[in-house]
Design a protein around this motif. Structure first.
Motif, mmCIF file in Angstrom:
data_model
loop_
_atom_site.group_PDB
_atom_site.id
_atom_site.type_symbol
_atom_site.label_atom_id
_atom_site.label_comp_id
_atom_site.label_asym_id
_atom_site.label_seq_id
_atom_site.Cartn_x
_atom_site.Cartn_y
_atom_site.Cartn_z
ATOM 1 N N SER A 248 0.838 -1.198 0.000
ATOM 2 C CA SER A 248 0.000 0.000 0.000
ATOM 3 C C SER A 248 0.876 1.252 0.000
ATOM 4 C CB SER A 248 -0.908 0.010 1.230
ATOM 5 O OG SER A 248 -1.535 1.273 1.368
ATOM 6 N N PRO A 249 0.541 2.252 -0.841
ATOM 7 C CA PRO A 249 1.322 3.498 -0.848
ATOM 8 C C PRO A 249 1.021 4.424 0.322
ATOM 9 C CG PRO A 249 -0.435 3.619 -2.469
ATOM 10 C CD PRO A 249 -0.473 2.230 -1.901
ATOM 11 N N THR A 250 -0.044 4.139 1.081
ATOM 12 C CA THR A 250 -0.439 5.045 2.161
ATOM 13 C C THR A 250 -0.448 4.393 3.543
ATOM 14 O OG1 THR A 250 -2.762 4.520 1.684
ATOM 15 C CG2 THR A 250 -1.829 6.493 0.636
ATOM 16 N N HIS A 251 -0.491 3.056 3.602
ATOM 17 C CA HIS A 251 -0.549 2.363 4.877
ATOM 18 C C HIS A 251 0.559 1.302 4.942
ATOM 19 C CE1 HIS A 251 -4.546 4.106 4.631
ATOM 20 N NE2 HIS A 251 -4.750 3.834 5.905
ATOM 21 N N ASP A 252 0.838 0.833 6.142
ATOM 22 C CA ASP A 252 1.837 -0.226 6.322
ATOM 23 C C ASP A 252 1.197 -1.591 6.103
ATOM 24 O OD1 ASP A 252 3.899 1.516 6.876
ATOM 25 O OD2 ASP A 252 3.501 1.540 9.032
ATOM 26 N N TYR A 253 0.660 -1.783 4.891
ATOM 27 C CA TYR A 253 -0.021 -3.032 4.559
ATOM 28 C C TYR A 253 0.635 -3.680 3.345
ATOM 29 C CZ TYR A 253 -3.862 -0.954 7.323
ATOM 30 O OH TYR A 253 -4.617 -0.375 8.310
ATOM 31 N N VAL A 254 0.668 -5.005 3.369
ATOM 32 C CA VAL A 254 1.072 -5.804 2.213
ATOM 33 C C VAL A 254 -0.099 -6.712 1.864
ATOM 34 C CG1 VAL A 254 2.602 -7.646 1.397
ATOM 35 C CG2 VAL A 254 3.529 -5.763 2.736
ATOM 36 N N VAL A 255 -0.459 -6.772 0.593
ATOM 37 C CA VAL A 255 -1.550 -7.636 0.145
ATOM 38 C C VAL A 255 -0.963 -8.724 -0.739
ATOM 39 C CG1 VAL A 255 -3.813 -7.747 -0.935
ATOM 40 C CG2 VAL A 255 -3.065 -5.626 0.146
ATOM 41 N N VAL A 256 -1.330 -9.978 -0.476
ATOM 42 C CA VAL A 256 -0.848 -11.101 -1.286
ATOM 43 C C VAL A 256 -2.038 -11.856 -1.854
ATOM 44 C CG1 VAL A 256 1.204 -11.298 0.166
ATOM 45 C CG2 VAL A 256 -0.735 -12.797 0.586
ATOM 46 N N GLY A 257 -1.840 -12.439 -3.027
ATOM 47 C CA GLY A 257 -2.899 -13.214 -3.656
ATOM 48 C C GLY A 257 -2.296 -14.370 -4.424
ATOM 49 N N GLN A 272 -13.510 -22.409 0.263
ATOM 50 C CA GLN A 272 -12.434 -22.794 1.179
ATOM 51 C C GLN A 272 -11.461 -21.650 1.442
ATOM 52 O OE1 GLN A 272 -10.473 -26.411 0.042
ATOM 53 N NE2 GLN A 272 -12.380 -27.499 -0.382
ATOM 54 N N GLY A 273 -11.642 -20.528 0.760
ATOM 55 C CA GLY A 273 -10.794 -19.373 1.032
ATOM 56 C C GLY A 273 -9.435 -19.416 0.391
ATOM 57 N N LYS A 274 -9.269 -20.264 -0.624
ATOM 58 C CA LYS A 274 -7.962 -20.390 -1.260
ATOM 59 C C LYS A 274 -7.682 -19.252 -2.236
ATOM 60 C CE LYS A 274 -6.885 -24.458 0.517
ATOM 61 N NZ LYS A 274 -5.742 -24.655 1.413
ATOM 62 N N PHE A 275 -8.721 -18.512 -2.627
ATOM 63 C CA PHE A 275 -8.561 -17.513 -3.669
ATOM 64 C C PHE A 275 -8.763 -16.081 -3.148
ATOM 65 C CE2 PHE A 275 -10.661 -21.209 -6.011
ATOM 66 C CZ PHE A 275 -9.450 -21.835 -6.221
ATOM 67 N N ASP A 276 -8.576 -15.880 -1.861
ATOM 68 C CA ASP A 276 -8.752 -14.551 -1.276
ATOM 69 C C ASP A 276 -7.485 -13.718 -1.429
ATOM 70 O OD1 ASP A 276 -11.090 -15.695 -0.449
ATOM 71 O OD2 ASP A 276 -10.516 -15.866 1.656
ATOM 72 N N ALA A 277 -7.678 -12.392 -1.508
ATOM 73 C CA ALA A 277 -6.558 -11.472 -1.336
ATOM 74 C C ALA A 277 -6.391 -11.276 0.167
ATOM 75 C CB ALA A 277 -6.843 -10.149 -2.029
ATOM 76 N N ARG A 278 -5.174 -11.455 0.660
ATOM 77 C CA ARG A 278 -4.946 -11.443 2.105
ATOM 78 C C ARG A 278 -4.079 -10.257 2.503
ATOM 79 N NH1 ARG A 278 -3.667 -17.799 3.237
ATOM 80 N NH2 ARG A 278 -3.681 -17.051 5.389
ATOM 81 N N PHE A 279 -4.535 -9.546 3.533
ATOM 82 C CA PHE A 279 -3.862 -8.325 4.003
ATOM 83 C C PHE A 279 -2.984 -8.666 5.209
ATOM 84 C CE2 PHE A 279 -7.382 -6.895 1.562
ATOM 85 C CZ PHE A 279 -7.090 -5.616 1.107
ATOM 86 N N PHE A 280 -1.714 -8.255 5.123
ATOM 87 C CA PHE A 280 -0.768 -8.425 6.232
ATOM 88 C C PHE A 280 -0.249 -7.058 6.655
ATOM 89 C CE2 PHE A 280 -0.707 -12.520 4.190
ATOM 90 C CZ PHE A 280 -0.450 -13.441 5.193
ATOM 91 N N HIS A 281 0.088 -6.942 7.947
ATOM 92 C CA HIS A 281 0.756 -5.729 8.395
ATOM 93 C C HIS A 281 2.211 -5.789 7.943
ATOM 94 C CE1 HIS A 281 2.407 -2.591 10.994
ATOM 95 N NE2 HIS A 281 1.164 -2.125 11.068
ATOM 96 N N LEU A 282 2.685 -4.694 7.376
ATOM 97 C CA LEU A 282 4.030 -4.647 6.811
ATOM 98 C C LEU A 282 5.102 -4.997 7.836
ATOM 99 C CD1 LEU A 282 5.655 -3.578 4.169
ATOM 100 C CD2 LEU A 282 6.000 -1.539 5.550
ATOM 101 N N VAL A 283 4.957 -4.499 9.039
ATOM 102 C CA VAL A 283 5.995 -4.646 10.064
ATOM 103 C C VAL A 283 5.808 -5.917 10.880
ATOM 104 C CG1 VAL A 283 7.089 -3.580 12.073
ATOM 105 C CG2 VAL A 283 6.262 -2.146 10.187
ATOM 106 N N PHE A 284 4.589 -6.167 11.327
ATOM 107 C CA PHE A 284 4.344 -7.259 12.277
ATOM 108 C C PHE A 284 4.070 -8.605 11.600
ATOM 109 C CE2 PHE A 284 2.835 -3.357 14.526
ATOM 110 C CZ PHE A 284 3.911 -3.274 15.387
ATOM 111 N N GLU A 287 -1.585 -11.372 9.570
ATOM 112 C CA GLU A 287 -2.738 -11.210 8.678
ATOM 113 C C GLU A 287 -3.912 -10.641 9.462
ATOM 114 O OE1 GLU A 287 -5.852 -13.912 6.057
ATOM 115 O OE2 GLU A 287 -3.975 -14.812 6.764
ATOM 116 N N PHE A 288 -4.606 -9.645 8.874
ATOM 117 C CA PHE A 288 -5.723 -9.035 9.591
ATOM 118 C C PHE A 288 -7.000 -8.929 8.757
ATOM 119 C CE2 PHE A 288 -3.428 -5.543 7.612
ATOM 120 C CZ PHE A 288 -4.438 -4.753 7.067
ATOM 121 N N ALA A 289 -6.950 -9.269 7.469
ATOM 122 C CA ALA A 289 -8.167 -9.183 6.654
ATOM 123 C C ALA A 289 -8.027 -10.037 5.405
ATOM 124 C CB ALA A 289 -8.448 -7.723 6.267
ATOM 125 N N ARG A 290 -9.188 -10.394 4.839
ATOM 126 C CA ARG A 290 -9.214 -11.119 3.571
ATOM 127 C C ARG A 290 -10.289 -10.509 2.675
ATOM 128 N NH1 ARG A 290 -8.165 -17.616 4.505
ATOM 129 N NH2 ARG A 290 -6.456 -17.409 5.996
#
Length: 335
Positions: A248-257, A272-284, A287-290
């Motif tokens: 993310s250009p504005t938050h400390d987030y990394v998104v993986v898919g 089964q959730g295999k095809f979700d985009a998953r949000f991770f905190h850049l530093v810690f 994962e906090f969202a899908r």
């Protein structure tokens, strides 16, 4: 959140990319026809006709006047974005797997596959005044990749270096003038095992200022690296191959898919959730969202330059433009 669903491709999406202003989104697919869309409403602006094979990579220059496409038809094409016409065509000896404009827009780098008896090679070409038909001899730098083919590449600072990600999971930095290797890191690979292919790097993307980049790999992880030292800073773990990752250009987030290989998709339910985009905190690294939506693996991710929109392209041929709700911006990570 109500996403815009763009359906103009008949086959799987291979790559999506916003231009610098974020008003346009370019898409590449296995159906031979790159498209350009308005990102605000999902309207298709045009199609670039000319390729005869799957489009593996695209890039748009700084002022959105030129588009670069690399294809499985063994050619690299330079397009005029405004009129949709190809300015120049360069025939190669194998498929073009990765391509990118330099920041100045004067140069372009591209890499070819290891196939048909030819080794993977990386080329740099001057595109300030291109001829309608270019030859291999027109390249100003040519580097042979004897070990492992390039799957992704980025231009380094001041157009002086090129960062490459390889099929064996390694990362390297090259001098763009001489083609010499300046730095090297194991990245996702296991030292001493040169023939491994289950750790291939599928995608690399910079953060906003280019000091770090994130890699997506078949080894079920995405990693954050320093752009100069190639030091691995963080690791984001999943339980499936990662096809794309973005910062993310504005938050400390990394998104993986990602998801499984295409041959295994029919054996897995989307529930089964295999095809979700998953949000991770850049530093810690937590994962906090899908983000659900696709009916197959996600092949490409891209953040809008303003950080308020995330675009995803999938094996199902759809591009989803997700405008984030206010709760996304109000969310505070607990320290």
């Amino acid at each position: 959140m109500k996403p815009l669903m763009l359906h103009g491709h008949e086959r799987a999406i291979t790559m999506i990319k916003f231009n610098r202003e974020g008003d346009l989104i370019f898409s590449a697919s296995k159906d031979k026809k790159p498209n350009v869309w308005y990102s605000i409403n999902g309207e298709r602006l045009g199609t670039f006709n000319g390729h005869n094979g799957s489009i593996w990579c695209i890039d748009v220059n700084w002022d959105t006047t030129r588009l670069l496409t690399g294809s499985g038809d063994m050619s690299l094409r330079l397009w005029d974005v405004q009129f949709g016409k190809d300015i120049s065509k360069l025939s190669t000896k194998s498929s073009v797997r990765a391509c990118a404009f330099s920041f100045s827009g004067n140069l372009a780098a591209y890499a070819t596959d290891k196939a048909l008896g030819h080794n993977c090679e990386m080329f740099i070409i001057d595109i300030r005044a291109p001829e309608p038909v270019l030859q291999i001899e027109d390249n100003i730098c040519r580097t042979m990749m004897a070990e492992s083919r390039i799957t992704s590449l980025l231009w380094g600072a001041l157009d002086e270096t090129i960062i490459t990600g390889h099929e064996n999971g390694t990362i390297a930095i090259w001098d763009s003038r001489t083609g010499k290797k300046l730095n090297y890191a194991d990245g996702h690979s296991v030292p001493g095992n040169e023939r491994q292919t289950n750790c291939a790097i599928n995608d690399m993307q910079f953060n906003k200022d280019g000091t770090m980049f994130v890699t997506a790999s078949k080894d079920h992880t995405a990693k954050l690296f320093d752009s100069e030292s190639l030091t691995a800073l963080k690791t984001y773990k999943t339980e499936r191959p990662v096809n794309s990752a973005t910062i993310s250009p504005t938050h400390d987030y990394v998104v993986v898919g990602g998801g499984q290989d295409a041959m295994d998709v029919t054996t897995t339910s989307a529930k089964q959730g295999k095809f979700d985009a998953r949000f991770f905190h850049l530093v810690f690294e937590e994962e906090f969202a899908r983000l659900k939506g696709h009916f197959g693996p996600i092949n490409s991710l891209a953040y809008h330059p303003n950080g308020r929109t995330l675009a995803t392209g999938g094996e199902d041929g759809y591009i989803r433009i997700n405008n984030m709700d206010q709760s996304y911006f109000d969310y505070q990570f607990e320290y």
